[in-house]
Structures are given as structure tokens and as C-alpha cells.
Design an enzyme around this catalytic site. Sequence first.
Site, PDB file in Angstrom:
ATOM      1  N   GLU A 291      43.634  34.377  28.793  1.00 57.06           N
ATOM      2  CA  GLU A 291      44.934  35.083  28.821  1.00 57.06           C
ATOM      3  C   GLU A 291      46.065  34.200  28.332  1.00 57.06           C
ATOM      4  O   GLU A 291      47.059  34.682  27.801  1.00 57.06           O
ATOM      5  CB  GLU A 291      45.253  35.561  30.250  1.00 57.06           C
ATOM      6  CG  GLU A 291      44.721  36.946  30.534  1.00 57.06           C
ATOM      7  CD  GLU A 291      45.254  37.563  31.824  1.00 57.06           C
ATOM      8  OE1 GLU A 291      44.712  38.596  32.198  1.00 57.06           O
ATOM      9  OE2 GLU A 291      46.181  37.027  32.462  1.00 57.06           O
ATOM     10  N   HIS A 320      17.243  27.805  31.292  1.00 56.74           N
ATOM     11  CA  HIS A 320      16.118  28.714  31.035  1.00 56.74           C
ATOM     12  C   HIS A 320      16.625  30.063  30.553  1.00 56.74           C
ATOM     13  O   HIS A 320      15.925  31.069  30.665  1.00 56.74           O
ATOM     14  CB  HIS A 320      15.288  28.851  32.315  1.00 56.74           C
ATOM     15  CG  HIS A 320      14.814  27.523  32.810  1.00 56.74           C
ATOM     16  ND1 HIS A 320      13.629  26.958  32.413  1.00 56.74           N
ATOM     17  CD2 HIS A 320      15.424  26.615  33.625  1.00 56.74           C
ATOM     18  CE1 HIS A 320      13.504  25.767  32.974  1.00 56.74           C
ATOM     19  NE2 HIS A 320      14.587  25.534  33.713  1.00 56.74           N
ATOM     20  N   LYS A 434      47.069  48.624  30.369  1.00 62.31           N
ATOM     21  CA  LYS A 434      47.717  49.051  31.617  1.00 62.31           C
ATOM     22  C   LYS A 434      48.486  50.351  31.395  1.00 62.31           C
ATOM     23  O   LYS A 434      48.393  51.297  32.168  1.00 62.31           O
ATOM     24  CB  LYS A 434      48.698  47.976  32.115  1.00 62.31           C
ATOM     25  CG  LYS A 434      48.054  46.845  32.892  1.00 62.31           C
ATOM     26  CD  LYS A 434      49.140  45.994  33.566  1.00 62.31           C
ATOM     27  CE  LYS A 434      48.539  44.825  34.328  1.00 62.31           C
ATOM     28  NZ  LYS A 434      49.522  43.952  34.962  1.00 62.31           N
TER      29      LYS A 434
HETATM   30  O1  PA5 Z   1      47.827  36.145  34.969  1.00 60.50           O
HETATM   31  C1  PA5 Z   1      48.328  37.239  35.164  1.00 60.50           C
HETATM   32  O2  PA5 Z   1      49.561  37.403  35.243  1.00 60.50           O
HETATM   33  C2  PA5 Z   1      47.478  38.476  35.397  1.00 60.50           C
HETATM   34  O3  PA5 Z   1      46.140  38.279  35.141  1.00 60.50           O
HETATM   35  C3  PA5 Z   1      47.634  38.975  36.834  1.00 60.50           C
HETATM   36  O4  PA5 Z   1      47.199  37.967  37.718  1.00 60.50           O
HETATM   37  C4  PA5 Z   1      46.868  40.256  37.093  1.00 60.50           C
HETATM   38  O5  PA5 Z   1      47.153  41.218  36.127  1.00 60.50           O
HETATM   39  C5  PA5 Z   1      47.226  40.805  38.483  1.00 60.50           C
HETATM   40  O6  PA5 Z   1      48.607  41.019  38.549  1.00 60.50           O
HETATM   41  P1  PA5 Z   1      49.364  41.236  39.925  1.00 60.50           P
HETATM   42  O7  PA5 Z   1      49.193  39.999  40.745  1.00 60.50           O
HETATM   43  O8  PA5 Z   1      50.770  41.465  39.529  1.00 60.50           O
HETATM   44  O9  PA5 Z   1      48.751  42.417  40.593  1.00 60.50           O
END
Ligand code: PA5
Length: 467
Positions: A291, A320, A434
Site C-alpha cells: 500500500e 517443499h 471502497k
Molecule cells: O493503511 C491504511 O490506511 C488502510 O489499510 C487501513 O488500515 C484500512 O483500510 C482500515 O481502515 P480503518 O482503520 O480506517 O478502518
Amino acid sequence: MSLTFDYTSTFEDIVGKGNGIKHSMLDKLNDIFQSTRADLLERNAKGDLPFWDLPFNNELISDIEEYASNKKNRFKNFVLFGIGGSALGPTALHGALNHLQHNLLPNDKRSGCCYFCPDNVDPDLISSVFDVIDPNETLFNVITKSGGTSETVGQFLVILDLLKHSIGENWRDHLVVTTDPHKGFMREFCTIEGVKSFDIDPGVGGRFTVLTPVGLLPAKMTGIDIRSLCKGAGEMKEYCFRETFVNNPAAMLAAIFYLAQTKLYRPIHVVFAYSNRLYPIGDWFRQLWAESLGKRYSINGKEVFTGPTPVKAIGATDQHSQVQLYIEGPADKIFLILGSKTFKSEITIPDLELKHDTVAYLQDTELSTLLNYERFATAYALTKAGRPNMTIEMDEINPVNIGALLYLLEAATLYAGGFYNVNPLDQPGVEAGKQATYALMGKPGYGKLRQEMNDFKGIGRNLIEIP
Ligand code: PA5
């Protein structure tokens, strides 16, 4: 803290021409390293990258310890509802530092509450947790930084209803929320309903929150020493700000991965854990690396479509399964091997005085020796096959070393952002999916997108029916 980062087998003189990095490549990166480091130091001094100082928040550690000391003995189970950065960190800590069969231990042998983190909205998964816990014995922790992630909020509504029905008017005692201090639906809910909550510093991105209450509360509730965890992370800070490039473990790790992708055409970054405890760190790292670095646009707004593909593997099991590909398949990977000199338990293979060559060499040997020799053997085989690899080895898997390792990998991600020239702290690509989910689920304000999706021709036109 005792960790060693060995990157010898990433150099061309060891893995062969075209397979490894050259010292001149590192020299060329030095200026970017220096400017990234200066920028990170400046932002740290201004307080606009609070991630760096999370390990030093003693007040928060004390608050969590106090809360947990009141709740830990009262509840048998701790169920975490969160996703992405709000789940992977706590699960990595649980995997690394609690007993590997934690939930199955008798109550008096377990360090804290049983831990469940069903980080999906698969109804089979959620139901399977409900099938084995009694809400009366359970503390639910809803973790969402934004307070509005559909998976987590959906799970929250399910348990709110469950709690109201099964517990009645004291349902609040079974709920603790970890969210933004000011914004979002969950914050509003906690304020209106008077539900206990912990804050996530708004300046810390979701995948960098393992040392906020996101990771620390579940860790403490399940019996992890969070003071030592933060101590290890805090001790790592000065190493991550070292001025000399080749002595800075975070910058070197990032630089080698970056050069592997951009100069050696090795975009697949494999985290190969030689320990079942270290394996879930691979899941946490996959999110952090993917990410943070997988980006369409550079810092300057140029379209670059860049980023590595992180993969996780476990030794010896995957020897393996995957190693044939790693050794003889396409030369598109670089490996980060994680290991530990010692293990919490030891098992000696008994000497049954069997003379057969197949078993004689194994007798009177520790399983830890076998596993670690397999680790060295894999590193050796990869190196001989011209596959660059590096190793982070700790003397033992304990909270101090795990804190240090996670902090090191987070810091490396920030340096990698500098080398890839992308913003490692945003995730605009996650938004499209999303928004589409909101549209399909009928969230207000998404009508136009829903119509667009209904007219979409990319699904359902070429089918092979197999009745
Ligand atoms: O790194 C990030 O910002 C995302 O992966 C969030 O952790 C994930 O989308 C969950 O978001 P939230 O904590 O707002 O529910």
C-alpha cells in the site's frame, strides 16, 4: 535488542554479474538517502510524522496497562473487529509473542485472553467465532481509524445487536473502540453512548499503527509485555536515523529492495520467515510495502505505475512448495529471510541408536538446529543460484526484538518512499474499490456510480456455464 541485518548476498561479486547490486548503485542513491533522511528528521522535529515517537508514549502505555489489568481477568475472550492496518499489526504481535496454540491452552496456562481477529466479512468466518465464544465472557474491540470502513462498521453493527440481546443493559462493559479522537462515526457513537475508547493519533497512517492502541491494547489483553515491545522499537530509532548510508539498516534495506526492482528487474520481494512465529509478520509487511509503494503517481505528479510485489513464505515448509521456483524459475525475486538464533522451546530428536544413514545424522540433534541449518542452506542455495538474498536474524523472539524489527520495517518503508519517489503514507488506489462497494450497498450519495456500475459491460458477458 539484538538483531543482525546481513546483506552480503545481495552484491554482484557474491551472486554474480547482473544478479546483484554494485557499490556504485548505492553510491548513486546516497543523495536521495541524505535528502530523505533530512526530510524525515525535519518532519519528526516538527511533530508532523508522529509515527517516529510512538514507542516513547509512556502515558499511553500506562493507560493501556491499567485498562487491561482491570479487564484481563474478567474476560476469557478478546475479539478484534478491524481490517487492514487495524488488524494485521495486532495479529502479527499475537503470532510472534503469544503461545502458538494460545487459545487452546487452559485458562491458568494462558498469558491473557483468547485472541480472535476475523478480519473479513465472510459470514462463515464470523459465525465460526460466534460458535466458540460466549458474549458474556468476551470483550469486543472495534478498531477503525476512519470510523467508517464498511467491513468493520458492518461487523460492529452485528456485535452491537448481539451484545444488546445477550448482555442487556450492561452491553457497554463488553465493548472498547479504537478510533480517531475527533472524527468519524465510531467516535460519534462512543461520545453519544459513553463507550470506552482509545485514540489513534490522526497523524499515523493505518498501516503504521501497530505501536498505537491498535496493536498495544490487544497485545496487553492477551499477555504481551508492551513496555518491552516499545523499548525495542524506541532503541531502533537512532539506528534508523544513522547518517552513514551503509550503516543505516532501514535505509539499506529499502535501497536494496529498490535497486533489486529498478536495476535488477526483480519486482517480487519475498519475506521468507524461518519461524512460525515470524510468519504473520509477512502478512503485516505485505500491506505495509504494497500500500505504501504501489502507486500510480510520483511525488511530482508524474504517472509511474510503480511498486514492488511483496510475497510471504515460510521455511522449512515452503522449501517443499516454493523453493524450486525460487531457485530455478524466473530471476524476478529478491529475498528477505527472517530468523532467530534460538526458539522459546527446544526438542531434541532422540538418539535411538539407529544406524541407517537416512536417520543416523538426525539423532541427538535439536529441531532448532535442523530448522536453522535449513535456513542457512536455503540462503546458500539461493546465493549459488544467483538469487540475491538478505537476512535479519534475532538472538531470540521476544518483545524487545519484535518491537525493533517492526519499527525497522516501518522506517524502511519511509526510506523506500524516498527512493521510489512516491508518497508512502497515502493509499488513493484503495478508494476506488471502497466507493464501488458503497454504491452497490446503496450508501447515500453514490447513486450515480451505482447507475454507472449497472451499465458496466465488463462482467457477465463471456460465460461458460458448468451446471
Ligand atoms: O493503511 C491504511 O490506511 C488502510 O489499510 C487501513 O488500515 C484500512 O483500510 C482500515 O481502515 P480503518 O482503520 O480506517 O478502518
